[in-house]
Design a protein around this motif. Structure first.
Motif, PDB file in Angstrom:
ATOM      1  N   PHE A  19      -4.707 -12.655   0.862  1.00  0.00           N
ATOM      2  CA  PHE A  19      -4.512 -12.152  -0.496  1.00  0.00           C
ATOM      3  C   PHE A  19      -3.045 -12.263  -0.903  1.00  0.00           C
ATOM      4  N   LEU A  20      -2.153 -12.092   0.063  1.00  0.00           N
ATOM      5  CA  LEU A  20      -0.729 -12.266  -0.235  1.00  0.00           C
ATOM      6  C   LEU A  20      -0.436 -13.714  -0.637  1.00  0.00           C
ATOM      7  N   LYS A  21      -1.075 -14.658   0.013  1.00  0.00           N
ATOM      8  CA  LYS A  21      -0.888 -16.066  -0.333  1.00  0.00           C
ATOM      9  C   LYS A  21      -1.396 -16.347  -1.739  1.00  0.00           C
ATOM     10  N   ILE A  22      -2.536 -15.753  -2.095  1.00  0.00           N
ATOM     11  CA  ILE A  22      -3.085 -15.930  -3.442  1.00  0.00           C
ATOM     12  C   ILE A  22      -2.141 -15.319  -4.478  1.00  0.00           C
ATOM     13  N   GLU A  23      -1.623 -14.118  -4.184  1.00  0.00           N
ATOM     14  CA  GLU A  23      -0.711 -13.455  -5.111  1.00  0.00           C
ATOM     15  C   GLU A  23       0.584 -14.255  -5.273  1.00  0.00           C
ATOM     16  N   ARG A  24       1.075 -14.815  -4.160  1.00  0.00           N
ATOM     17  CA  ARG A  24       2.285 -15.638  -4.252  1.00  0.00           C
ATOM     18  C   ARG A  24       2.044 -16.870  -5.139  1.00  0.00           C
ATOM     19  N   LYS A  25       0.896 -17.465  -5.007  1.00  0.00           N
ATOM     20  CA  LYS A  25       0.591 -18.626  -5.835  1.00  0.00           C
ATOM     21  C   LYS A  25       0.509 -18.234  -7.307  1.00  0.00           C
ATOM     22  N   ARG A  26      -0.099 -17.067  -7.591  1.00  0.00           N
ATOM     23  CA  ARG A  26      -0.207 -16.593  -8.972  1.00  0.00           C
ATOM     24  C   ARG A  26       1.169 -16.374  -9.581  1.00  0.00           C
ATOM     25  N   VAL A  27       2.054 -15.713  -8.815  1.00  0.00           N
ATOM     26  CA  VAL A  27       3.428 -15.486  -9.296  1.00  0.00           C
ATOM     27  C   VAL A  27       4.150 -16.812  -9.484  1.00  0.00           C
ATOM     28  N   GLY A  28       3.887 -17.755  -8.574  1.00  0.00           N
ATOM     29  CA  GLY A  28       4.501 -19.076  -8.701  1.00  0.00           C
ATOM     30  C   GLY A  28       4.070 -19.799  -9.957  1.00  0.00           C
ATOM     31  N   PHE A  44      12.741 -10.667 -16.507  1.00  0.00           N
ATOM     32  CA  PHE A  44      11.393 -10.958 -16.042  1.00  0.00           C
ATOM     33  C   PHE A  44      11.401 -12.045 -14.965  1.00  0.00           C
ATOM     34  N   CYS A  45      12.157 -13.114 -15.220  1.00  0.00           N
ATOM     35  CA  CYS A  45      12.202 -14.218 -14.253  1.00  0.00           C
ATOM     36  C   CYS A  45      12.795 -13.773 -12.923  1.00  0.00           C
ATOM     37  N   LEU A  46      13.864 -12.995 -12.964  1.00  0.00           N
ATOM     38  CA  LEU A  46      14.486 -12.517 -11.733  1.00  0.00           C
ATOM     39  C   LEU A  46      13.550 -11.581 -10.972  1.00  0.00           C
ATOM     40  N   PHE A  47      12.837 -10.757 -11.723  1.00  0.00           N
ATOM     41  CA  PHE A  47      11.885  -9.861 -11.072  1.00  0.00           C
ATOM     42  C   PHE A  47      10.780 -10.662 -10.384  1.00  0.00           C
ATOM     43  N   GLN A  48      10.251 -11.654 -11.093  1.00  0.00           N
ATOM     44  CA  GLN A  48       9.193 -12.468 -10.516  1.00  0.00           C
ATOM     45  C   GLN A  48       9.690 -13.277  -9.317  1.00  0.00           C
ATOM     46  N   LEU A  49      10.936 -13.756  -9.405  1.00  0.00           N
ATOM     47  CA  LEU A  49      11.525 -14.464  -8.260  1.00  0.00           C
ATOM     48  C   LEU A  49      11.635 -13.539  -7.057  1.00  0.00           C
ATOM     49  N   GLY A  50      12.062 -12.301  -7.307  1.00  0.00           N
ATOM     50  CA  GLY A  50      12.158 -11.324  -6.225  1.00  0.00           C
ATOM     51  C   GLY A  50      10.813 -11.073  -5.573  1.00  0.00           C
ATOM     52  N   VAL A  51       9.771 -10.936  -6.407  1.00  0.00           N
ATOM     53  CA  VAL A  51       8.421 -10.728  -5.870  1.00  0.00           C
ATOM     54  C   VAL A  51       7.966 -11.941  -5.077  1.00  0.00           C
ATOM     55  N   TYR A  52       8.240 -13.137  -5.599  1.00  0.00           N
ATOM     56  CA  TYR A  52       7.811 -14.372  -4.929  1.00  0.00           C
ATOM     57  C   TYR A  52       8.448 -14.495  -3.549  1.00  0.00           C
ATOM     58  N   PHE A  53       9.757 -14.269  -3.467  1.00  0.00           N
ATOM     59  CA  PHE A  53      10.436 -14.423  -2.182  1.00  0.00           C
ATOM     60  C   PHE A  53      10.075 -13.299  -1.206  1.00  0.00           C
ATOM     61  N   LEU A 107       7.111 -11.870  -1.084  1.00  0.00           N
ATOM     62  CA  LEU A 107       5.795 -12.258  -0.582  1.00  0.00           C
ATOM     63  C   LEU A 107       5.915 -13.373   0.456  1.00  0.00           C
ATOM     64  N   SER A 108       6.784 -14.342   0.178  1.00  0.00           N
ATOM     65  CA  SER A 108       6.984 -15.448   1.130  1.00  0.00           C
ATOM     66  C   SER A 108       7.504 -14.925   2.465  1.00  0.00           C
ATOM     67  N   ARG A 109       8.446 -13.998   2.409  1.00  0.00           N
ATOM     68  CA  ARG A 109       9.002 -13.414   3.635  1.00  0.00           C
ATOM     69  C   ARG A 109       7.939 -12.616   4.392  1.00  0.00           C
ATOM     70  N   ILE A 143       4.620  -9.313   7.624  1.00  0.00           N
ATOM     71  CA  ILE A 143       5.037  -7.962   7.229  1.00  0.00           C
ATOM     72  C   ILE A 143       4.000  -7.376   6.271  1.00  0.00           C
ATOM     73  N   ASP A 144       3.671  -6.112   6.463  1.00  0.00           N
ATOM     74  CA  ASP A 144       2.709  -5.454   5.582  1.00  0.00           C
ATOM     75  C   ASP A 144       3.300  -5.268   4.181  1.00  0.00           C
ATOM     76  N   VAL A 145       2.490  -5.556   3.164  1.00  0.00           N
ATOM     77  CA  VAL A 145       2.888  -5.349   1.767  1.00  0.00           C
ATOM     78  C   VAL A 145       1.870  -4.406   1.130  1.00  0.00           C
ATOM     79  N   PRO A 146       2.298  -3.231   0.668  1.00  0.00           N
ATOM     80  CA  PRO A 146       1.345  -2.285   0.065  1.00  0.00           C
ATOM     81  C   PRO A 146       0.881  -2.744  -1.306  1.00  0.00           C
ATOM     82  N   LYS A 147      -0.286  -2.270  -1.706  1.00  0.00           N
ATOM     83  CA  LYS A 147      -0.871  -2.668  -2.985  1.00  0.00           C
ATOM     84  C   LYS A 147      -0.019  -2.200  -4.167  1.00  0.00           C
TER      85      LYS A 147
END
Length: 436
Positions: A17-26, A70-79, A81-83, A89-93
């Protein structure tokens, strides 16, 4: 109840699901980058198309700030998730929910500034709706009905709030009630779109969960079978679990028996017996698997193994001989009890055609090998008691090897259950065939 929701809010997401979310943010980042390139070009080529509000410094600066936030926030989320994916590493909902909130608050802020500085509701007719619908479609990638539903609520609320404020702020000459009705219906449409995205997301999630569950179940079955059976047998059972018709295969069969085990067990406690069995079987099983063999059955005082049957192997005779010689070497270093009596075993090896297949019913099945050559291998092992030896093989087995020097011819023997006599050879402990 509060604790239950709190736990759901902080539960960790599966890596898939993290991979799917990363793709969506991408995808969203890609669209924003594309928009960042297209808008200036379009303004340069057709300035009247975008009117003149991009020329207003206050509006341009405000839009740029929110765009970068917005772009910086999304970049932060993307990286992040990648990490998390890379380092497991566990990522909470709650991180996903926070990101969703930011994604749907930003369009409302942008729409507010456009209406304010362009002094027009035109942005609400096309661009605003398209952007919201795009985000709602992508919200389905969260694979959570409630998240898509929340996205629909945020989109509908944000769009209606800006439209309602815009009508009050601009006070257009047209029928305000009619415009308010139109914007209300569009807001409801966004809400319904969120529900539809949620239904789609829920169905996709169900299928993904079924797929992941089947993978986990497969791994668990392989793990459980691997503990009870050899890996080769476990894989054969899984791959051909629905097949009941056997087939013929040529390979080598080994029977091994621990001498005087019953007498020994009678004089030991159950714990001592199990400890002894584990001490004996652990190195022997490793030797069998090291030489490309598999264990079919482990009995209290021995086992049946095969080479080149469940897993095809042209060198099955050489591998089985190597395994037998290594077993003899390992046995010489083992003791049966505190008195130091040397452990004795009997090994019988034979090569030939056997019948393989899954035998049993829907409740229990077992990968089995059968045929006269399996019985003959067992009889050869038992002949060790007659010849007072530990390692015997058949002539058919010897004929499959180029090396003949380490076998002692014991002649032909009448074997129980067979009309023809069987030519038997003893294997010397110093045999070097395995090195050739």
């Amino acid at each position: 109840m509060f604790n239950h929701h709190h736990q759901r809010f902080n539960e960790s997401l599966h890596i898939e699901f993290l991979k799917i979310e990363r793709k969506r943010v991408g995808i969203i980042l890609g669209l924003f980058v594309l928009g960042s390139l297209v808008i200036p070009v379009a303004h340069y080529l057709a300035p009247n198309l975008l009117r003149n509000y991009l020329n207003q410094d206050q509006y341009g600066l405000s839009l740029l700030v929110w765009w970068l936030v917005f772009c910086l926030f999304q970049l932060g989320v993307y990286f992040r998730l990648s990490r998390a994916i890379k380092n497991n590493i566990d990522v909470p909902k709650r991180i996903i929910i926070l990101n969703l909130f930011v994604e749907f608050v930003l369009p409302a802020i942008v729409l507010y500034h456009v209406v304010k500085y362009d002094y027009s509701l035109l942005i609400l007719e096309y661009d605003g709706l398209i952007f919201y619908f795009l985000l709602l479609m992508l919200s389905a990638m969260h694979l959570e009905f409630k998240i898509s539903l929340g996205a629909g609520i945020l989109a509908g609320t944000g769009y209606f709030t800006v439209a309602f404020w815009g009508l009050k702020y601009l006070q257009p000459d047209t029928d305000v009630d009619q415009l308010l009705e139109i914007y209300t219906m569009r807001s409801i449409g966004l809400f319904i779109a969120g529900i539809v995205a949620g239904v789609v997301a829920s169905e996709i999630k169900k299928r993904v969960n079924n797929y992941l569950g089947s993978i986990e179940e497969q791994k668990e079955i392989e793990s459980l079978l691997g503990q009870q059976l050899s890996k080769g047998v476990a894989n054969e059972l899984i791959v051909h679990r629905n097949k009941t018709i056997g087939h013929k295969v040529v390979g080598s069969i080994m029977f091994l028996d621990i001498r005087n085990f019953t007498v020994m067990a009678d004089h030991q406690s159950p714990e001592e017996t199990i400890e002894f069995q584990n001490a004996i079987f652990d190195p022997l099983i490793r030797i069998i698997e090291k030489n490309n063999g598999i264990i079919h059955q482990i009995l209290g005082d021995g086992f049946m193994a095969s080479f080149g049957i469940a897993v095809k192997n042209e060198n099955h005779a050489k591998d089985s001989l190597s395994a037998g010689l290594e077993i003899m070497e390992a046995i010489n270093h083992l003791r049966t009890d505190q008195n130091g009596s040397t452990t004795k075993v009997g090994i019988g090896l034979h090569s030939g055609e056997v019948i393989t297949g899954n035998i049993g019913n829907e409740i229990r099945k077992q990968f089995s090998i059968a045929g006269k050559n399996v019985i003959l291998a067992s009889r050869i092992e038992q002949l060790n008691k007659t010849f007072k030896t530990q390692f015997l093989v058949s002539r058919q087995f010897v004929d499959m090897l180029n090396c003949k020097g380490c076998f002692t011819d014991l002649g032909e023997v009448q074997v129980k259950g067979f009309d023809d006599q069987v030519h038997i050879y003893q294997v010397g402990e110093s045999c070097s065939c395995k090195e050739n």
